[in-house]
Design a protein around this motif. Structure first.
Motif, PDB file in Angstrom:
ATOM      1  N   PHE A   4       3.155 -15.348   3.723  1.00 39.61           N
ATOM      2  CA  PHE A   4       2.380 -16.536   4.064  1.00 39.61           C
ATOM      3  C   PHE A   4       2.989 -17.233   5.276  1.00 39.61           C
ATOM      4  O   PHE A   4       4.211 -17.462   5.333  1.00 39.61           O
ATOM      5  CB  PHE A   4       2.346 -17.516   2.898  1.00 39.61           C
ATOM      6  CG  PHE A   4       1.514 -17.051   1.729  1.00 39.61           C
ATOM      7  CD1 PHE A   4       0.875 -15.823   1.745  1.00 39.61           C
ATOM      8  CD2 PHE A   4       1.362 -17.864   0.603  1.00 39.61           C
ATOM      9  CE1 PHE A   4       0.115 -15.403   0.659  1.00 39.61           C
ATOM     10  CE2 PHE A   4       0.601 -17.445  -0.482  1.00 39.61           C
ATOM     11  CZ  PHE A   4      -0.016 -16.218  -0.449  1.00 39.61           C
ATOM     12  N   SER A  27       3.511 -26.256   2.197  1.00 44.99           N
ATOM     13  CA  SER A  27       3.594 -25.976   3.636  1.00 44.99           C
ATOM     14  C   SER A  27       2.250 -25.612   4.237  1.00 44.99           C
ATOM     15  O   SER A  27       2.095 -25.609   5.471  1.00 44.99           O
ATOM     16  CB  SER A  27       4.586 -24.834   3.887  1.00 44.99           C
ATOM     17  OG  SER A  27       5.853 -25.143   3.370  1.00 44.99           O
ATOM     18  N   PHE A  28       1.270 -25.293   3.405  1.00 46.34           N
ATOM     19  CA  PHE A  28      -0.003 -24.791   3.910  1.00 46.34           C
ATOM     20  C   PHE A  28      -1.166 -25.772   3.668  1.00 46.34           C
ATOM     21  O   PHE A  28      -2.320 -25.431   3.897  1.00 46.34           O
ATOM     22  CB  PHE A  28      -0.329 -23.450   3.248  1.00 46.34           C
ATOM     23  CG  PHE A  28       0.848 -22.510   3.197  1.00 46.34           C
ATOM     24  CD1 PHE A  28       1.263 -21.859   4.349  1.00 46.34           C
ATOM     25  CD2 PHE A  28       1.549 -22.307   2.015  1.00 46.34           C
ATOM     26  CE1 PHE A  28       2.341 -21.010   4.324  1.00 46.34           C
ATOM     27  CE2 PHE A  28       2.626 -21.459   1.983  1.00 46.34           C
ATOM     28  CZ  PHE A  28       3.041 -20.803   3.139  1.00 46.34           C
ATOM     29  N   ARG A  79      -6.690 -14.381   7.353  1.00 44.33           N
ATOM     30  CA  ARG A  79      -6.544 -15.763   6.898  1.00 44.33           C
ATOM     31  C   ARG A  79      -7.019 -15.871   5.454  1.00 44.33           C
ATOM     32  O   ARG A  79      -7.868 -15.091   5.003  1.00 44.33           O
ATOM     33  CB  ARG A  79      -7.335 -16.715   7.797  1.00 44.33           C
ATOM     34  CG  ARG A  79      -8.822 -16.458   7.813  1.00 44.33           C
ATOM     35  CD  ARG A  79      -9.532 -17.267   8.863  1.00 44.33           C
ATOM     36  NE  ARG A  79      -9.128 -16.883  10.215  1.00 44.33           N
ATOM     37  CZ  ARG A  79      -9.720 -17.342  11.314  1.00 44.33           C
ATOM     38  NH1 ARG A  79     -10.731 -18.206  11.221  1.00 44.33           N
ATOM     39  NH2 ARG A  79      -9.331 -16.960  12.503  1.00 44.33           N
ATOM     40  N   PRO A 111       1.928 -20.773   7.984  1.00 41.58           N
ATOM     41  CA  PRO A 111       1.001 -21.908   8.167  1.00 41.58           C
ATOM     42  C   PRO A 111       0.280 -21.802   9.514  1.00 41.58           C
ATOM     43  O   PRO A 111       0.755 -21.182  10.462  1.00 41.58           O
ATOM     44  CB  PRO A 111       1.936 -23.116   8.120  1.00 41.58           C
ATOM     45  CG  PRO A 111       3.236 -22.593   8.649  1.00 41.58           C
ATOM     46  CD  PRO A 111       3.332 -21.160   8.209  1.00 41.58           C
ATOM     47  N   ILE A 162      -3.959 -20.587   4.902  1.00 43.29           N
ATOM     48  CA  ILE A 162      -2.805 -19.687   4.992  1.00 43.29           C
ATOM     49  C   ILE A 162      -3.117 -18.592   6.000  1.00 43.29           C
ATOM     50  O   ILE A 162      -4.189 -17.979   5.955  1.00 43.29           O
ATOM     51  CB  ILE A 162      -2.490 -19.058   3.618  1.00 43.29           C
ATOM     52  CG1 ILE A 162      -2.167 -20.143   2.591  1.00 43.29           C
ATOM     53  CG2 ILE A 162      -1.332 -18.069   3.726  1.00 43.29           C
ATOM     54  CD1 ILE A 162      -2.016 -19.620   1.181  1.00 43.29           C
TER      55      ILE A 162
END
Length: 907
Positions: free
Chosen positions: A796, A846-847, A868, A798, A861
């Motif tokens: 993953f 974080s995403f 994506r 961002p 993500i």
């Protein structure tokens, strides 16, 4: 078809064609009994090679046929006795496991019961065979029917009760009784505590029947084992010395102590230096006054009648009782005093050995200073008797060398002569060149113990000191060894004596200095003794090794000697050469090279060069090796010299030392260079070794243009120049680069290693890991580490953060761009006790693009290389949240579903 009816304690019918008996443990043959000649042939073949016979076609049936034919009337009793002897000698082969041993013991007991009342030579061997089968097969236990039959039977035969008198005629009662005692003693030795519940009965039998030797030894052994087991359990004797035996009255056998005493206790005598304190732990045994009184009475009863036993039995009895009372509180060793008075003048070596064992156990609590002086004087006078055989003479000397003193001085592990043993008393035991070699060495050992530091005075101005006598004796030994035609045994004796002196007097330079000089002179006189000198240097300590090595090196390099002595000089120099005196050593080698014409001398010369290489000799040695590569005539020697020169020129000191270490190659090759090169290959090439490195994946950080694994490294030993190489199974990722670290040490924190990943499609993968590293000794090793798993979440990344206030538009634009080429799905994600907010903060923070906690989150993500994954978590409820999922890559959909369902359990 033949049928035979057999009657045992359980009636059953046996079919000789393979029908099994209904009796427990019975054995059924498949054919008639073998003849005497057939059995003689089978026994001869078995004894010639038991393992080969048991692996053959007849091996499986041997034990069954043996048990069956013991009941056959066609075989004579001597042949049956021979069959039973085989079962006594090879029980492990005949009955390899507990069920087989149980069945064999049951069959043997059935055969014993079926014997007619007339005299028979089979009763005693059958008892022994049944006992041996149970013990060797590990079937002796309370769950064993044969054990529950055998134990009361043995005790009944031994005690002479009705059970025993009905067993055979009266003429066999005494032999059967003695055999039963021996069987019981064997069972008690193999299963300590088995007869603990019969101590009262054994004591009563001893008082009734008198000092029967097997009974006395059995009672002493059972008493010793019971004391140890009860001490470990923290209990007293609990009336064991006064209780009767319930098993003789039909009750069950008491296995309590036997189950607690699982440690196998050996009844042999210990070494004379005092055994470790608390070895048996008897200090923890708590005895009531009545139990202590009964214990003293039992020990006194055994000791009072011990004089009627044979010397060997007396010695074993004294050891067992001494071991039982040692460390036991409230039991003074004064009980042994009457026996000590009787035995101080004994001529039996076994009794003398037992008495010294008691002295080691009790010391001044039992032996006075007068007793100690008497023992020492007696030992020294007995050892001087001229008619003593050599083994007995050595035994007396061993007693003197290991005499257990009442008040020894110094550490317990330090060798020293007894305080009361002086030069005057040992005058007749000083070694002489006329003594037998073993006697001379034993006397020399005693003389070394008398040579104390700084004691050079003449005693009363009349006699020489022990040190002067020692020097003269060693000089005489060296003089005999220096003769060219002297036997090899004289040289061996000389070096054995030198080693003994160096070992005993390592801290006395006043003795070692003349010894070193004398040995150097011996080598000068007879260089052919070089192998003996090499062995001596390998065995002695640094106190003699270093000065002797220097003296021998000086002897070699200063006197090249005749050509016939050159090979001995080279052999010696290969052992004593080092970085000191380089110029003299190299000059000797240059001069010797002109005389090295044959292959053997050239190899000896090159072994010296190898020793100098390992010692770090540099410049002059390189010139010598170049000269040898041109000068030596044998191609093997030339190749050796070139190889040594290359190693010297290209390897640093530590690596060179490892390369020239002991070779692991087998020396059975045509060329010694090939064999040596195999040893170099082990040091210079990369070797496979056990993994000293532990690798794990650390916490994930979603940042940067590509996913990165943070690797945590632990080492079990120092590792240098570590290189980790990774390979991805399949074609999921592009090839990964190696990761390097210069140095790792155990217990020292290390920074994480960063491994960038280059996925060709967003999918989990397994990485195989190979480590290449250098050890502190200079070896380069490789090893395979456990594989690392790259999970779906490790990929993953961002998206770039949108401008403030444009987050919702940014997400909606991404959401719309996934269709029509992508796909959309919906799933239900159960929530943990922390709810939706905890799930997002732990795994997806974080995403997050748009957040409306705690009910709604929009998550974007990025999946390398160009995919994506978008998530809508809205309208969260108490037990879960509906998730709308869009992606532009169909292959991501099942991976994303599995990932989200797995998060709910961790939230």
């Amino acid at each position: 078809m033949r049928w035979e009816i057999t009657v045992t304690t359980h009636l059953f019918v046996t079919c000789r064609t393979g029908f099994h008996s209904a009796a427990e443990g019975s054995v059924c043959p498949t054919m008639g009994p073998f003849s005497r000649e057939t059995w003689a042939q089978r026994l001869g073949t078995f004894r010639a090679s038991p393992s080969a016979f048991m692996a053959g076609p007849e091996g499986e049936d041997l034990g069954r046929d043996l048990l069956s034919d013991l009941r056959s009337e066609k075989l004579s009793e001597p042949m049956k006795v021979a069959l039973l002897a085989l079962s006594l000698e090879y029980p492990a082969q005949l009955w390899p496991d507990a069920p087989a041993a149980e069945a064999a013991a049951t069959s043997l007991l059935d055969t014993l019961v079926l014997l007619p009342p007339r005299p028979s030579a089979l009763r005693r061997p059958l008892l022994l065979a049944a006992t041996t089968a149970l013990v060797a097969g590990g079937a002796l236990s309370p769950a064993s029917g044969a054990s529950c039959r055998l134990l009361p039977l043995l005790l009944g035969l031994a005690s002479g009760r009705d059970l025993g008198r009905s067993f055979g005629p009266a003429s066999e009662q005494r032999p059967l009784q003695a055999t039963a005692w021996e069987c019981l003693r064997e069972l008690e030795s193999c299963r300590p505590g088995l007869l603990g519940g019969c101590l009262g009965l054994l004591r009563a039998l001893l008082g009734r029947e008198g000092p029967a030797q097997p009974l006395s030894l059995l009672l002493a052994l059972a008493l010793r084992n019971a004391l140890v087991i009860q001490a470990r359990a923290g209990a007293g004797l609990q009336g064991l010395l006064t209780a009767g035996d319930s098993s003789m009255e039909g009750g069950p056998w008491n296995w309590t102590l036997a189950e607690e005493g699982e440690v196998h206790l050996q009844p042999q005598a210990p070494s004379w230096p005092a055994a470790e304190e608390g070895e048996c732990g008897l200090a923890a045994l708590e005895l009531s006054p009545e139990e202590a009184r009964e214990l003293r009475a039992t020990v006194a009863q055994l000791l009072d009648s011990s004089y009627l036993l044979t010397p060997v039995a007396q010695a074993q009895l004294l050891w067992l009782l001494g071991w039982a009372l040692r460390g036991l509180r409230g039991q003074p060793p004064v009980l042994f005093k009457p026996q000590l008075v009787r035995l101080l003048g004994t001529a039996q070596l076994t009794l003398l050995h037992a008495m010294l064992a008691l002295k080691a156990a009790f010391g001044e609590a039992l032996f006075t200073a007068q007793d100690e002086a008497l023992l020492l004087r007696r030992l020294t006078l007995a050892a001087q008797h001229p008619a003593l055989p050599l083994p007995i003479h050595l035994f007396y000397l061993h007693c003197l060398l290991n005499f257990p003193e009442n008040w020894p001085l110094g550490p317990t592990d330090e060798e020293a002569a007894p305080l009361l043993l002086g030069s005057q008393l040992c005058r007749g035991l000083l070694p002489s060149l006329l003594n037998e070699p073993m006697a001379l060495l034993a006397r020399l050992h005693l003389l070394c113990l008398l040579c104390v530091e700084d004691e050079e005075k003449e005693e009363k101005g009349q006699d020489r000191s022990p040190r002067h006598y020692l020097e003269e004796l060693l000089a005489g030994l060296r003089q005999r060894a220096a003769l060219d035609d002297s036997p090899r045994a004289l040289a061996t004796l000389c070096f054995q004596a030198s080693y003994l002196v160096a070992h005993c007097l390592a801290g006395q330079p006043v003795v070692l200095t003349p010894l070193t000089q004398g040995l150097a002179q011996l080598y000068r006189t007879r260089p052919a003794l070089a192998p003996h000198f090499v062995d001596l240097l390998d065995q002695v300590g640094a106190e003699l090794q270093e000065p002797l090595r220097v003296a021998l090196r000086q002897e070699v390099v200063s006197r090249p000697g005749r050509e016939e002595a050159l090979r001995w000089h080279l052999q010696m120099l290969a052992r004593v050469a080092d970085g000191d005196a380089q110029s003299a050593t190299l000059s000797f080698l240059r001069a010797a090279a002109t005389h090295c014409k044959d292959w053997g001398l050239q190899q000896a010369l090159l072994r010296v060069c190898r020793a100098l290489l390992r010692a770090g000799v540099g410049g002059g040695l390189a010139d010598l090796l170049q000269a040898l590569a041109r000068q030596l005539e044998d191609p093997d020697g030339q190749d050796h010299a070139r190889l040594y020169y290359i190693l010297l020129a290209h390897l640093a000191g530590p690596k060179l030392g490892v390369a020239l270490g002991p070779s692991l190659a087998a020396p059975a090759l045509a060329s010694s260079l090939v064999a040596e090169n195999q040893g170099f290959a082990a040091a210079l090439m990369v070797q496979e070794a056990p993994a000293p490195v532990r690798l794990s994946v650390g916490p994930r950080r979603a940042e940067g243009p590509v996913p990165v694994l943070r690797l945590q490294v632990e080492v079990l030993e120092p590792v240098y120049s570590l290189e980790l190489r990774f390979r991805v199974e399949g074609q999921v990722y592009a090839p990964l680069g190696a990761v390097h670290m210069p140095c790792l040490c155990p217990g020292r924190p290390t920074r994480p290693l960063l491994l960038p990943l280059q996925p060709r499609r967003p999918a989990p993968a397994k990485l195989t890991v190979r480590a290449l590293y250098t050890t502190p000794s200079g070896l380069t090793c490789h090893t395979h580490l456990p594989p690392l798993l790259v999970t779906f979440a490790d990929l993953f990344l961002p998206f770039p953060r949108p401008p403030e206030g444009a987050q919702l538009d940014f997400f909606e634009e991404l959401w719309g761009s996934c269709l029509p080429k992508g796909t959309e799905s919906r799933l239900w994600c159960p929530l943990g006790p922390g709810g939706l907010e905890a799930l997002v903060s732990h795994h997806l923070e974080s995403f997050v693009v748009v957040a409306q906690p705690p009910v709604s989150y929009l998550i974007a993500i990025r999946l390398p290389p160009d995919s994506r994954l978008l998530l809508r978590l809205e309208a969260a409820q108490a037990d879960g949240v509906p998730v709308a999922l869009r992606t532009d890559d169909w292959a991501v959909l099942p991976l994303a579903g599995d990932y989200l369902r797995g998060l709910s359990a961790d939230a």
